[in-house]
Design a protein around this motif. Structure first.
Motif, short mmCIF file in Angstrom:
data_model
loop_
_atom_site.label_atom_id
_atom_site.label_comp_id
_atom_site.label_asym_id
_atom_site.label_seq_id
_atom_site.Cartn_x
_atom_site.Cartn_y
_atom_site.Cartn_z
N LEU A 25 -5.07 -4.17 5.90
CA LEU A 25 -4.68 -2.76 5.82
C LEU A 25 -3.16 -2.66 5.72
CD1 LEU A 25 -7.08 -1.40 8.57
CD2 LEU A 25 -7.32 -1.10 6.10
N PRO A 26 -2.65 -1.62 5.09
CA PRO A 26 -1.21 -1.48 4.91
C PRO A 26 -0.46 -1.39 6.24
CG PRO A 26 -2.39 0.09 3.54
CD PRO A 26 -3.40 -0.54 4.44
N HIS A 27 0.68 -2.02 6.32
CA HIS A 27 1.51 -2.01 7.54
C HIS A 27 1.99 -0.60 7.88
CE1 HIS A 27 2.67 -6.55 7.68
NE2 HIS A 27 1.37 -6.34 7.69
N GLU A 28 2.02 0.29 6.91
CA GLU A 28 2.43 1.66 7.17
C GLU A 28 1.56 2.34 8.23
OE1 GLU A 28 2.04 0.32 4.17
OE2 GLU A 28 3.94 0.61 3.13
N LEU A 29 0.35 1.84 8.39
CA LEU A 29 -0.56 2.44 9.38
C LEU A 29 -0.14 2.13 10.81
CD1 LEU A 29 -4.03 1.79 7.70
CD2 LEU A 29 -2.77 3.93 7.84
N SER A 30 0.80 1.23 11.01
CA SER A 30 1.24 0.88 12.36
C SER A 30 1.81 2.08 13.09
CB SER A 30 2.26 -0.26 12.33
OG SER A 30 3.44 0.15 11.68
N SER A 31 2.33 3.04 12.34
CA SER A 31 2.88 4.25 12.98
C SER A 31 1.79 5.10 13.64
CB SER A 31 3.66 5.09 11.96
OG SER A 31 2.77 5.60 10.97
N LEU A 32 0.55 4.87 13.33
CA LEU A 32 -0.56 5.65 13.89
C LEU A 32 -1.13 5.00 15.15
CD1 LEU A 32 -2.50 6.51 10.62
CD2 LEU A 32 -0.76 7.87 11.79
N MET A 33 -0.67 3.80 15.48
CA MET A 33 -1.27 3.07 16.61
C MET A 33 -0.43 3.20 17.85
SD MET A 33 -2.63 -0.23 14.51
CE MET A 33 -3.81 -0.82 15.68
#
Length: 140
Positions: A132-140
């Protein structure tokens, strides 16, 4: 995360237990199909004669397919009539649109529950594991 999303996750796990996305889709009466969607689309959902259906790209690996399925389950349950391709290439809609953010938060939380991921573990390794894209880390 929004409380109502947490409550939905609690409801689903209490009712059906922690399982993979495909088992949850089956229990919810959602038809899941696999097709070659090319290299730009991971999956999408639609309704045919009031029967919800998820179509997942059969060219992506199984762990990513599991995540895509969770994402689309959320759209079916909470975004009636919302139909877009999940993670279309060359777009940031998965972070800029509120519906996508909600579905991604649900997906990430369900994957964490299913795979027993803890906050102490590296977020980027978790995302890499599911491709999954690393950009999703901001949602965790």
């Amino acid at each position: 995360m929004e409380r109502w999303i947490e409550e939905d996750i609690d409801h689903l796990t209490n009712k059906f237990g922690i399982q993979n996305a495909f088992g949850l889709a089956r229990d919810l009466g959602i038809n899941v199909q696999f097709n070659n969607l090319g290299s730009n689309i991971y999956g999408y959902n639609n309704n045919s004669h009031r029967i919800p259906m998820i179509v997942i790209n059969n060219t992506i690996d199984e762990r990513t397919q599991n995540g895509v399925c969770y994402h689309e389950i959320f759209h079916i349950r909470h975004h009636k009539g919302f139909n877009t391709q999940f993670f279309a290439i060359n777009t940031t809609s998965f972070l800029s649109d509120n519906n996508e953010v909600e579905a991604n938060k649900f997906m990430l939380t369900m994957l964490k529950e299913e795979y027993g991921w803890s906050k102490q573990q590296d977020i980027l390794r978790f995302l890499d594991y599911f491709r999954l894209p690393h950009e999703l880390s901001s949602l965790m």
